[in-house]
Write a protein that holds these residues in place. Structure first.
Motif, PDB file in Angstrom:
ATOM      1  N   MET A  33       1.008  -1.152   0.208  1.00 16.70           N
ATOM      2  CA  MET A  33       0.027   0.109   0.005  1.00 16.70           C
ATOM      3  C   MET A  33       0.785   1.377   0.121  1.00 16.70           C
ATOM      4  O   MET A  33       1.929   1.159   0.671  1.00 16.70           O
ATOM      5  N   ASN A  34       0.550   2.200  -0.561  1.00 19.25           N
ATOM      6  CA  ASN A  34       1.191   3.274  -0.958  1.00 19.25           C
ATOM      7  C   ASN A  34       0.271   4.640  -0.443  1.00 19.25           C
ATOM      8  O   ASN A  34      -0.874   4.576  -0.620  1.00 19.25           O
ATOM      9  N   TRP A  35       0.930   5.844  -0.120  1.00 16.69           N
ATOM     10  CA  TRP A  35       0.494   6.987  -0.044  1.00 16.69           C
ATOM     11  C   TRP A  35       0.965   7.920  -1.103  1.00 16.69           C
ATOM     12  O   TRP A  35       2.249   7.892  -1.368  1.00 16.69           O
ATOM     13  N   TYR A  36       0.217   8.711  -1.835  1.00 15.98           N
ATOM     14  CA  TYR A  36       0.747   9.789  -2.902  1.00 15.98           C
ATOM     15  C   TYR A  36      -0.067  11.062  -2.293  1.00 15.98           C
ATOM     16  O   TYR A  36      -1.056  11.252  -1.714  1.00 15.98           O
ATOM     17  N   ARG A  37       0.363  12.216  -3.068  1.00 14.73           N
ATOM     18  CA  ARG A  37      -0.322  13.491  -2.698  1.00 14.73           C
ATOM     19  C   ARG A  37      -0.265  14.178  -4.095  1.00 14.73           C
ATOM     20  O   ARG A  37       0.728  14.172  -4.786  1.00 14.73           O
ATOM     21  N   GLN A  38      -0.951  15.367  -4.171  1.00 17.01           N
ATOM     22  CA  GLN A  38      -1.085  16.038  -5.141  1.00 17.01           C
ATOM     23  C   GLN A  38      -1.628  17.412  -4.805  1.00 17.01           C
ATOM     24  O   GLN A  38      -2.583  17.636  -4.177  1.00 17.01           O
ATOM     25  N   ALA A  91      -4.137  17.234  -1.758  1.00 11.35           N
ATOM     26  CA  ALA A  91      -4.914  16.080  -1.467  1.00 11.35           C
ATOM     27  C   ALA A  91      -4.124  14.548  -1.220  1.00 11.35           C
ATOM     28  O   ALA A  91      -3.294  14.456  -2.272  1.00 11.35           O
ATOM     29  N   TYR A  92      -4.217  13.917  -0.451  1.00  6.95           N
ATOM     30  CA  TYR A  92      -3.622  12.722  -0.295  1.00  6.95           C
ATOM     31  C   TYR A  92      -4.327  11.285  -0.619  1.00  6.95           C
ATOM     32  O   TYR A  92      -5.537  11.537  -0.244  1.00  6.95           O
ATOM     33  N   TYR A  93      -3.699  10.639  -1.403  1.00  3.31           N
ATOM     34  CA  TYR A  93      -4.442   9.326  -1.925  1.00  3.31           C
ATOM     35  C   TYR A  93      -3.723   8.183  -1.364  1.00  3.31           C
ATOM     36  O   TYR A  93      -2.433   8.110  -1.444  1.00  3.31           O
ATOM     37  N   CYS A  94      -4.512   7.119  -1.256  1.00  3.19           N
ATOM     38  CA  CYS A  94      -3.781   5.838  -1.092  1.00  3.19           C
ATOM     39  C   CYS A  94      -4.055   4.903  -2.141  1.00  3.19           C
ATOM     40  O   CYS A  94      -5.024   5.159  -2.851  1.00  3.19           O
ATOM     41  N   ASN A  95      -3.154   4.042  -2.370  1.00  2.09           N
ATOM     42  CA  ASN A  95      -3.370   3.013  -3.230  1.00  2.09           C
ATOM     43  C   ASN A  95      -2.973   1.696  -2.807  1.00  2.09           C
ATOM     44  O   ASN A  95      -2.235   1.624  -1.875  1.00  2.09           O
ATOM     45  N   ALA A  96      -3.484   0.637  -3.225  1.00  2.00           N
ATOM     46  CA  ALA A  96      -3.084  -0.705  -2.753  1.00  2.00           C
ATOM     47  C   ALA A  96      -3.033  -1.565  -3.831  1.00  2.00           C
ATOM     48  O   ALA A  96      -3.813  -1.575  -5.002  1.00  2.00           O
ATOM     49  N   VAL A  97      -1.809  -2.428  -3.954  1.00  2.00           N
ATOM     50  CA  VAL A  97      -1.920  -3.351  -5.084  1.00  2.00           C
ATOM     51  C   VAL A  97      -2.472  -4.784  -4.525  1.00  2.00           C
ATOM     52  O   VAL A  97      -1.712  -5.409  -3.286  1.00  2.00           O
ATOM     53  N   VAL A  98      -3.357  -5.222  -4.775  1.00  2.00           N
ATOM     54  CA  VAL A  98      -4.103  -6.309  -4.453  1.00  2.00           C
ATOM     55  C   VAL A  98      -4.411  -7.429  -5.370  1.00  2.00           C
ATOM     56  O   VAL A  98      -4.635  -7.321  -6.534  1.00  2.00           O
ATOM     57  N   GLN A  99      -4.204  -8.668  -4.834  1.00  2.00           N
ATOM     58  CA  GLN A  99      -4.562  -9.786  -5.693  1.00  2.00           C
ATOM     59  C   GLN A  99      -6.121 -10.225  -5.045  1.00  2.00           C
ATOM     60  O   GLN A  99      -6.150 -10.581  -3.872  1.00  2.00           O
ATOM     61  N   PRO A 100      -7.234  -9.888  -5.908  1.00  2.00           N
ATOM     62  CA  PRO A 100      -8.639 -10.266  -5.367  1.00  2.00           C
ATOM     63  C   PRO A 100      -8.752 -11.650  -4.958  1.00  2.00           C
ATOM     64  O   PRO A 100      -9.683 -11.887  -4.069  1.00  2.00           O
ATOM     65  N   ASN A 101      -8.220 -12.599  -5.844  1.00  2.00           N
ATOM     66  CA  ASN A 101      -8.390 -14.085  -5.476  1.00  2.00           C
ATOM     67  C   ASN A 101      -7.040 -14.704  -5.996  1.00  2.00           C
ATOM     68  O   ASN A 101      -6.585 -14.059  -6.818  1.00  2.00           O
ATOM     69  N   PRO A 102      -7.031 -16.066  -5.656  1.00  2.00           N
ATOM     70  CA  PRO A 102      -5.988 -16.842  -6.069  1.00  2.00           C
ATOM     71  C   PRO A 102      -5.557 -16.818  -7.472  1.00  2.00           C
ATOM     72  O   PRO A 102      -4.328 -17.204  -7.909  1.00  2.00           O
ATOM     73  N   PHE A 109      -5.547  -0.269  -7.072  1.00  2.00           N
ATOM     74  CA  PHE A 109      -6.756   0.538  -6.790  1.00  2.00           C
ATOM     75  C   PHE A 109      -6.464   1.619  -6.039  1.00  2.00           C
ATOM     76  O   PHE A 109      -5.569   1.920  -5.152  1.00  2.00           O
ATOM     77  N   TRP A 110      -7.359   2.622  -6.201  1.00  2.00           N
ATOM     78  CA  TRP A 110      -7.050   3.971  -5.546  1.00  2.00           C
ATOM     79  C   TRP A 110      -8.164   4.458  -4.684  1.00  2.00           C
ATOM     80  O   TRP A 110      -9.641   4.194  -5.137  1.00  2.00           O
ATOM     81  N   GLY A 111      -7.904   5.294  -3.861  1.00  2.00           N
ATOM     82  CA  GLY A 111      -8.845   5.876  -2.927  1.00  2.00           C
ATOM     83  C   GLY A 111      -9.308   7.296  -3.669  1.00  2.00           C
ATOM     84  O   GLY A 111      -8.852   7.476  -4.480  1.00  2.00           O
ATOM     85  N   GLN A 112     -10.360   7.964  -3.078  1.00  6.45           N
ATOM     86  CA  GLN A 112     -10.921   8.995  -3.372  1.00  6.45           C
ATOM     87  C   GLN A 112     -10.020  10.270  -3.075  1.00  6.45           C
ATOM     88  O   GLN A 112     -10.279  11.515  -3.521  1.00  6.45           O
ATOM     89  N   GLY A 113      -9.111  10.079  -1.925  1.00  3.38           N
ATOM     90  CA  GLY A 113      -8.438  11.257  -1.414  1.00  3.38           C
ATOM     91  C   GLY A 113      -9.080  12.152  -0.221  1.00  3.38           C
ATOM     92  O   GLY A 113     -10.385  12.032  -0.161  1.00  3.38           O
ATOM     93  N   THR A 114      -8.057  12.482   0.553  1.00  2.00           N
ATOM     94  CA  THR A 114      -8.375  13.413   1.813  1.00  2.00           C
ATOM     95  C   THR A 114      -7.769  14.572   1.547  1.00  2.00           C
ATOM     96  O   THR A 114      -6.422  14.549   1.252  1.00  2.00           O
ATOM     97  N   LEU A 115      -8.094  15.673   1.959  1.00  2.00           N
ATOM     98  CA  LEU A 115      -7.436  17.057   1.758  1.00  2.00           C
ATOM     99  C   LEU A 115      -6.517  17.232   3.119  1.00  2.00           C
ATOM    100  O   LEU A 115      -7.367  17.336   4.324  1.00  2.00           O
TER     101      LEU A 115
END
Length: 120
Positions: A33-38, A91-102, A109-115
């Motif tokens: 999981m990562n945090w980004y900002r813009q 605006a700070y965004y998180c993303n996740a590198v996800v394996q939904p199933n095996p 995937f990205w979130g909508q952000g929080t200011l």
């Protein structure tokens, strides 16, 4: 997979905030999981990363001030931000590198952000 950030707000220079990002939905494994900002008028930049093993990395601009941590049981990542500066306003965004199933490849995937606003 849905990501929801929270914890943003207005803080004075030198202050602290703690952001949260909760992942939900079809999740077999979260690889990282990562945090980004813009900031206004600027490109999105990477801030911090935490792997499934708990290894962390930071952008030089936040090293020593920000701490990323995770709760694997809750599929949640946190960003503790201390000694905030006006230039941390974004605006700070998180993303996740996800394996939904095996049997499905990982997706990002990205979130909508929080200011976050740092101002006196």
């Amino acid at each position: 997979v849905q990501l929801v950030e929270s914890g943003g707000g207005l803080v004075q220079p030198g202050g602290s905030l703690r952001l949260s990002c909760a992942a939900s939905g079809s999740i077999f494994r979260i690889n990282a999981m990562n945090w980004y900002r813009q900031a206004p008028g600027k490109q999105r930049e990477w801030v911090a990363r935490i792997s499934s093993a708990g290894n962390t990395n930071y952008a030089e601009s936040v090293t020593g001030r920000f701490t990323i941590s995770g709760d694997s049981a809750k599929n949640t990542v946190y960003l503790q931000m201390n000694s905030l500066k006006p230039e941390d306003t974004a605006a700070y965004y998180c993303n996740a590198v996800v394996q939904p199933n095996p049997v499905v490849q990982v997706g990002i995937f990205w979130g909508q952000g929080t200011l976050v606003t740092v101002s006196s």
